[in-house]
Write an enzyme that holds these catalytic residues in place. Sequence first.
Site, PDB file in Angstrom:
ATOM      1  N   GLY A 167       0.828  -1.191   0.000  1.00  0.00           N
ATOM      2  CA  GLY A 167       0.000   0.000   0.000  1.00  0.00           C
ATOM      3  C   GLY A 167       0.864   1.244   0.000  1.00  0.00           C
ATOM      4  CB  VAL A 168       0.168   4.748  -0.698  1.00  0.00           C
ATOM      5  CG1 VAL A 168      -0.001   4.336  -2.140  1.00  0.00           C
ATOM      6  CG2 VAL A 168      -1.192   5.013  -0.054  1.00  0.00           C
ATOM      7  CD  GLU A 198      -4.157  -1.414  -4.820  1.00  0.00           C
ATOM      8  OE1 GLU A 198      -5.395  -1.416  -4.907  1.00  0.00           O
ATOM      9  OE2 GLU A 198      -3.536  -1.087  -3.796  1.00  0.00           O
TER      10      GLU A 198
END
Length: 504
Positions: free
Chosen positions: A270-271, A295
Site C-alpha cells: 500500500g501507500v 497497484e
Amino acid sequence: MAHADRITCPVLSTRVTTAEEAARHVAHGMSVGISGFTGAGHPKAVPGALADRIAVAHSRGEEFRIGLWSGASTAPEVDGRLAEVHGLDKRLPYNGDPTLRRLINTGEVDYVDAHLSHTAQQAWFGFYGPLDVAIVEVAAVLPNGLLVPGSSVGNNKAWLERAEKVVLEVNHWQPRDLEGFHDVYYGTALPPHRLPIQMTHPMQRIGDPYLRVDPAKVVAVVETNAPDRNSPLNPPDDASRDMAGFLVDFLRHEVAAGRIPPNLLPLQSGVGNVANAVMEGLLTAEFTGMTAFTEVIQDGLLDLLDAGKLDAVSATSFGLSEDGAARFLADPGHYKGRILLRSQEISNHPELVRRLGVIAINGMIEADVYGNVNSTHVMGSAIMNGIGGSGDFARNAYLNFFVSPSTAKRGSISSIVPMVSHVDHTEHDVHVLVTERGLADLRGLSPTDRADRIIEHCAHPDYADRLRDYVDRAKAARPEARHTPHLLDEALGWHRAFLRDGHM
C-alpha cells in the site's frame, strides 16, 4: 497548445474544445466516470469547469448534483472542488479527499466503498446503473482513434466502454514516450462466458498498449498541460523503520525455511511511510531479482529499479512524489520494459494475485486480539478512506502482512483492541500483524493462541496487560465457549471510553 502531435485522429481532432464547453455535457442527476488513481491520470480541467457550473446553478437555487465513479482517489481539483460546491450525491469506489470525507461522514454524500477489483465488473453487471459520461485523461490520440493512456489506467477501459458520452482530456504534461508502457486486457466477459486469464508472470503482456473508444461517443476533446497530484514523499520514521525491519527479517526467515524463493515472490504494498520504509529496507537487503505486482508505483519502487534489485513492476498507476515524477520524466525510456501499467480489474484481480503468489503488505487502523482487521473506519462509524485494494490482495495473497503503529493519537488509542469496531479482513484472511513492537505470525494458530501471540508481540506495553486480562476474564466467563472468548458487554468498551474521555 498545438495538438498536431497529440491528437492525430482526423475525426477526433475536429472535436477539440474548451473545458467549459465540455462540462456542458454533464447535467444534474448524471453518473460520471473519471480517470485517476491515487492522484495520477485524473482529468485536470473539466471537473473544475463542472464545479463552476454547479456553483452557478446552486446560486440560482437550482439542484445540480452528480454521482462520481473513479479508479481510486483523485486530487483536490476533482474530489475536493466538487465537494466544496456540494456537487456530489454519490461517490465510488474510494476517496482520499478530506473535504469529501467530511461530507460522506455527515451523510450528505452516499459513499459506496468497494473492492477496487470489483468496480469495473460490477459496473458491467449493471449494479450501479447507467454511466452517462466518462471524462478520461490520455497522453495522445492516434490517427486510428486509439488512445495512449497516461500515468494511470484504473477503470478507464470500463468507463470508455460503458459511458453514453465520452470527454477526452489530452494532457501534454504526460510524456509522449508513455506509449508502450501499458497493457490493457480486453478479454474479460460476463458470466457464464468467462475464460481463465492467461498470465503467469507479472510482466507478461496479455492485452493491448492502447485504450479503445467508439469515436461516435466522443463529444469533446480538451487539451491540458498540468501535472499529476505528485504527493510529498512520506519519509519513514523510527516506528516505520522498526516495522520494516521486522518484516524484512521475516522474509529472510521464510526464504531460509524454503517457503519462498531467494528472489521472493511478487510484492504488493500500500501507500504511505511504512510502505516506503519496507522499500528502503529491501534496498539494503540481500534480495535481488525481485518483481512487484501491485497497484501503485511509489518512489521506493523506482529506487529498487534503479539499484538493480527489482527487475520489473506491474501496477495500475504511478503515485510519485514531485522528485520521483521528475526522475521518471527525465528519462522514461530508462524504465520502458520494466514498468507495465494495467487496468485495475487486472492489477488487483484475485485470480492473478493467487496464481502469482503475491506477498501483500497493507496498512490497518486496528486489529483485535484474534486477528480481525479494520482498515477503513475510525471508532466504528466514520470512514477514513476505504478498503481500496487491500481486500483484493489480502484474501488471495500467498503471504499477507497488516502493519500499523501500536498506538495512535499520542498513545490515547491502542491499535490492538479486544474487538475491532469494524471488520474489513476477518481473522481467516490475516497471516501476519506487524507493529513497531514486533511481529505476530498467525498462520496455523487457533484464536486463543493468536491472542497470546498478538498481545505478546504487537501490543503496546501500556495496553498489553489489560488485553491479557480481557482474554482471561472472557475465558472464565463462559467455560463452554472458549473458542473465541468475548465479553460482549465490554468488547467495544475501549472505543466507548475514547469517545467519552478521549483515551482508551
